[in-house]
Every structure is written in C-alpha cells, then in structure tokens.
Design an enzyme around this catalytic site. Structure first.
Site, PDB file in Angstrom:
ATOM      1  N   SER A 175      81.024   0.875  48.524  1.00 31.22           N
ATOM      2  CA  SER A 175      80.830   1.408  47.169  1.00 31.22           C
ATOM      3  C   SER A 175      81.871   2.467  46.786  1.00 31.22           C
ATOM      4  O   SER A 175      82.132   2.676  45.604  1.00 31.22           O
ATOM      5  CB  SER A 175      79.426   1.998  47.035  1.00 31.22           C
ATOM      6  OG  SER A 175      79.242   3.026  47.981  1.00 31.22           O
ATOM      7  N   ASP A 200      73.695  13.160  44.428  1.00 30.75           N
ATOM      8  CA  ASP A 200      74.627  12.242  45.075  1.00 30.75           C
ATOM      9  C   ASP A 200      75.926  13.004  45.344  1.00 30.75           C
ATOM     10  O   ASP A 200      76.688  13.306  44.423  1.00 30.75           O
ATOM     11  CB  ASP A 200      74.879  11.030  44.155  1.00 30.75           C
ATOM     12  CG  ASP A 200      75.908  10.061  44.721  1.00 30.75           C
ATOM     13  OD1 ASP A 200      76.555  10.382  45.741  1.00 30.75           O
ATOM     14  OD2 ASP A 200      76.064   8.969  44.128  1.00 30.75           O
ATOM     15  N   HIS A 208      79.412   9.622  46.332  1.00 31.36           N
ATOM     16  CA  HIS A 208      80.271   8.914  45.377  1.00 31.36           C
ATOM     17  C   HIS A 208      81.018   9.917  44.505  1.00 31.36           C
ATOM     18  O   HIS A 208      80.789  11.123  44.606  1.00 31.36           O
ATOM     19  CB  HIS A 208      79.403   7.970  44.531  1.00 31.36           C
ATOM     20  CG  HIS A 208      78.704   6.936  45.361  1.00 31.36           C
ATOM     21  ND1 HIS A 208      77.396   7.079  45.784  1.00 31.36           N
ATOM     22  CD2 HIS A 208      79.153   5.776  45.888  1.00 31.36           C
ATOM     23  CE1 HIS A 208      77.062   6.035  46.533  1.00 31.36           C
ATOM     24  NE2 HIS A 208      78.114   5.230  46.615  1.00 31.36           N
TER      25      HIS A 208
END
Ligand SMILES: *[C@@H]1O[C@H](CO)[C@@H](O)[C@H](O)[C@H]1NC(C)=O
Ligand SMILES: *[C@@H]1O[C@H](CO)[C@@H](O)[C@H](O)[C@H]1NC(C)=O
Ligand SMILES: *[C@@H]1O[C@H](CO)[C@@H](O)[C@H](O)[C@H]1NC(C)=O
Ligand SMILES: *[C@@H]1O[C@H](CO)[C@@H](O)[C@H](O)[C@H]1NC(C)=O
Ligand SMILES: *[C@@H]1O[C@H](CO)[C@@H](O)[C@H](O)[C@H]1NC(C)=O
Length: 431
Positions: A169, A410, A413
C-alpha cells in the site's frame, strides 16, 4: 470530519525537499550533504560463509502449473508446519566489492538534504482536481496549480511506455501520487482507469502510455495477493517463485518495486514449490524477506536487459508510531504533528537497519540493473506527513477510539499531496 479537514488544511505545511529543486534547476552540487551516504555496509566486509550442509534451491522454475501444492490464495492453509530447513535461494548475482552508490550523473546525492517550507510551488496538484485520489490518503481539501513541475516533459519520458509500480500500500500511494501528478494535462476522454484489481492501469491515449500498479506486498506469490481481501492471521509465501507476479510485470518498461512492512508482523510460513504434502516451514520475517528478495533478484538478473528496462527499488517507508523517539517522555505518535523533525540524521526504530543491510546486500549483487530510491532518511523527518486521523477509516470508529485520537491515527501511510510526490520527483530525476 469536514471541520477537522479544514482545520488540518490551514495548519498543514507544504514542504519540499529543497535539495531536489536545487538539483533540478541548476544541477548545483553540495558535497557536504553526501556524507550520510558513504557508510560501508558491514555485510560487504565479512561475507557469508555458508555451512556445507545448506541446500540451495533454484527459484522461478516454470513448474508452477504442475507443482504439487497449487496456487496460493487466501484460502490456502498449511497442512502442517515444521521448523525452517535452512534451504536458501541460489541465483546468478555477482558480489561487488565496493559499496555502490547510485547517485545521479552529476554526482549529487539527491536523497540527502533538508526540508524547507515552500507553499508557492507546492503542492503539485490539488486533491480535489485528481479524480483518482484515494480516500485513505486525501488529507487536504485544496491546493494550487503546479509551477516547478513540467507535466508534459514527464509524459514525453513515458511515451509508448508502461510504467509499473509493484508492491504494497505504500507503493500504491506512490502510484496514486504519480497518476495525480500526471493526469491534469490529459483530457478526460483521453484517459482511462481500470477497476481496482491486483493490476490497476491508468492509460493516457495520446502518449500511448500507462501508469500501473500491481499488488504484490510480499513480492513472491503469497496468500495475500488479493488487494482487498487479504487480512489473514497466517501469512504463507512461496519463497522460490515470483513467476505469478512476473507474468504481469515482465512487459513493463519501467518498474518500481517495494516491500517491507508486510514482513514485520511475525513469522512467515514458507511453502516451497516442490512440497507435496502441503507442509510449511516457519521463518522469521526478515529471513523470509531475504528469500523473497533473492527470488526477485534471480528474475531481475536473468530477465532484465538494462538497455530496455529500468528497474527501481524503493527502500523502507518510515513510520512514526512512537513520539517518544523524537520527543522523549511523550506517549503519542504522529497525531497532532505539524512540522518535520529538524534533527539531522534522525532515524526511528520503525526503519529496521538489518532489513536495510539485507536490501543493500542483494541490490549490490544486481550490479547496476536496479537503481535505489533511497527515500528512508528523507521521509524519516516527516512525522507531520501521515494522514493520522484525516482519512477515511474502513471500519466505524468506536467511542473510546474517538475520545483518544492517537489510538486510531494512521502513522504509516502518507497524505497526498505530500511526501510520495517528492519520491516521484526523485524518480523522474533518474529517468
Ligand atoms: C504561504 O505561507 C505564508 C506563511 O504561512 C502565508 O503568509 C502565505 O499566505 C502563504 N501563501 C500561499 C500562496 O498560500
Ligand atoms: C515542458 O516540456 C515540454 C516538452 O519537453 C516543452 O516543450 C515545454 O516548453 C516545457 N514547458 C515549460 C514551461 O518549460
Ligand atoms: C504503444 O506502445 C507500445 C509499447 O508499450 C508499443 O509496442 C506500440 O508500438 C506503441 N503504439 C504506437 C502506435 O506507437
Ligand atoms: C493436505 O493433506 C490432505 C490430507 O492428508 C491432502 O488431501 C491434501 O492434498 C493436502 N494439501 C496439500 C496442499 O497438499
Ligand atoms: C539508504 O541510505 C541510508 C542512509 O540514509 C544508508 O544507510 C542505506 O545503506 C541506504 N540503502 C541502500 C539500499 O542503498
């Protein structure tokens, strides 16, 4: 959420790698910034001495259609699990003596430098103008148009070519960044995006070019190769075969690989191609990553013609999960961070040095077939660059989470526009 977004927008500093600008605009050389890159890799010094009993396996044998244990998918299970047999991958790489450094032709190390605030030339696209933005990464509400970035020139470099990102990702984020950087000059009826699948393709008709992403978080074939349905407690890989993925990426002209975080979640099960009873071996994440990277390296060394293909490997993307690492005694993570770390050479514990050494050892044996996008150090500074709570979460948040934002932030990312845009600028610097 709307309100939070707006609040975030006004506080979110747009930063650029100042060094890159210098390089691109004037190819000016600042040699003092190269110091970081001159460490010698200890692996070069004491080379491996394998015990005589180690068995070597030739990877990527095209027996995958007839192999006893079938194709791995998320329903695959190990019939039994035994200790790692010690089998290794054999491949045709040649050890190199000097620690090779891929710096650009003018000798400037574009991966070292410091971040400076620049809100006139950045961001290079606006979130709302990019229809391919992922809700997982869209952190701003608006930006302004590009200045320092010539999109047409980038497309000319890609004319008649397939550019493909292969990985997890983080690499998908870099792919979205690339598509967003490039799509603005292509009329809506001259571009297409295929549906989300293991291979997702953005196509620009007038340039006869594609920018693609292949989901392959562990590089080799695994039971996690479905881009959506991959949450699994048991991670199984086929350590000696990358052929399933290679059949998708072998025709790309420019390949950008990454792999890291998926190896960081405990032991991995190995199902060798010739295993007939579904018995797996178990190995720690780094050991398993080394096998997978070697199977990948075998493919690169035997299949890549340097005159026809460009191959890049993106190093570890840093995480900012523990604020005590840059702010002693604190207990949070990247939540609430608004500025980069200004301590030169900052390196968080999330970026595993043994992993870096393994990557470096393998890449050095691939000679110049693979260029490194060494984004780890420059991204380490950007504790402020993660979505934290400013993203879409796929599962509803519980009250106790909402009352404690760091608990669901998060910090892995990266926001877009943001840090991966700079990785892509660096990538173009090498094309
Ligand atoms: C850039 O940032 C400065 C300082 O925060 C601010 O005064 C200025 O209005 C900003 N300019 C743009 C174009 O956003
Ligand atoms: C951008 O690149 C194209 C193609 O190389 C060139 O024709 C054009 O003049 C450039 N534009 C700017 C503003 O530099
Ligand atoms: C389009 O690009 C492919 C390579 O990706 C090439 O084989 C083909 O000839 C190109 N088509 C045209 C019309 O140039
Ligand atoms: C696992 O064992 C069962 C029963 O012994 C057998 O039928 C099956 O084929 C085995 N699975 C694999 C993947 O070999
Ligand atoms: C990437 O750069 C770091 C220094 O920032 C260095 O220690 C590491 O060996 C480099 N990795 C590779 C694969 O070249």
């Amino acid at each position: 959420m709307q309100q939070r977004w707006n609040r975030k927008k006004t506080h979110f500093p747009l930063l650029v790698l100042f060094f890159l600008i210098v390089v691109v605009l004037s190819t000016f050389l600042h040699s003092e910034h190269r110091i970081l890159q001159i460490h010698e890799n200890p692996d070069h010094v004491h080379n491996h001495q394998e015990a005589p009993s180690v068995t070597f396996v030739k990877p990527n044998l095209p027996s995958h259609l007839t192999r006893p244990s079938g194709i791995l998918d998320r329903f695959s299970r190990c019939n039994s699990t035994v200790e790692y047999s010690g089998r290794k991958i054999s491949w045709g790489g040649r050890p190199q003596h000097s620690g090779h450094r891929r710096v650009s032709s003018d000798g400037c190390d574009v991966f070292s430098g410091k971040w400076v605030f620049d809100n006139t030339s950045y961001p290079l696209y606006s979130e709302s103008d990019c229809p391919y933005m992922s809700d997982q990464l869209a952190c701003h509400k608006h930006g302004r148009s590009d200045l320092g970035w010539n999109v047409t020139e980038m497309w000319e470099k890609l004319r008649n070519k397939r550019l493909m990102f292969v990985g997890d990702s983080l690499n998908r984020g870099q792919w979205i960044s690339m598509v967003c950087l490039l799509q603005s000059v292509i009329p809506a009826d001259k571009r297409t995006m295929s549906p989300n699948a293991p291979l997702t393709i953005f196509r620009a008709e007038e340039y006869n070019a594609t920018v693609e992403f292949l989901w392959a978080p562990l590089l080799v074939e695994s039971n996690s190769d479905d881009p959506v349905n991959h949450r699994l407690n048991e991670r199984i890989i086929r350590p000696d075969s990358i052929l399933k993925h290679a059949s998708q990426f072998e025709h790309a002209d420019i390949l950008i690989f990454n792999t890291y975080l998926w190896w960081r979640q405990g032991p991995v099960k190995l199902l060798w191609t010739d295993e007939e009873n579904g018995a797996c071996e178990e190995l720690d994440g780094l050991g398993a990553m080394e096998l997978a990277m070697e199977a990948w390296a075998d493919w690169v060394s035997s299949k890549v013609d340097r005159l026809k293909k460009r191959v890049f490997f993106v190093t570890m993307s840093p995480t900012h999960l523990w604020s005590r690492e840059w702010k002693p005694e604190s207990e949070g993570n990247c939540y609430g961070e608004k500025n980069p770390i200004d301590f030169a050479g900052y390196w968080g514990s999330g970026s595993d040095l043994p992993t870096m050494h393994t990557v470096e050892k393998i890449l050095s044996k691939l000679s110049s077939k693979v260029s490194v996008l060494n984004i780890t150090q420059l991204s380490e500074y950007r504790k402020d660059g993660h979505p934290s709570i400013f993203r879409k979460f796929w599962e509803p948040l519980r009250p106790e989470q909402l009352s404690n934002p760091p608990s669901y932030s998060d910090c892995i990312h990266w926001c877009l526009p943001g840090v991966p845009d700079v990785w892509n600028e660096l990538l173009f610097h090498f094309l």
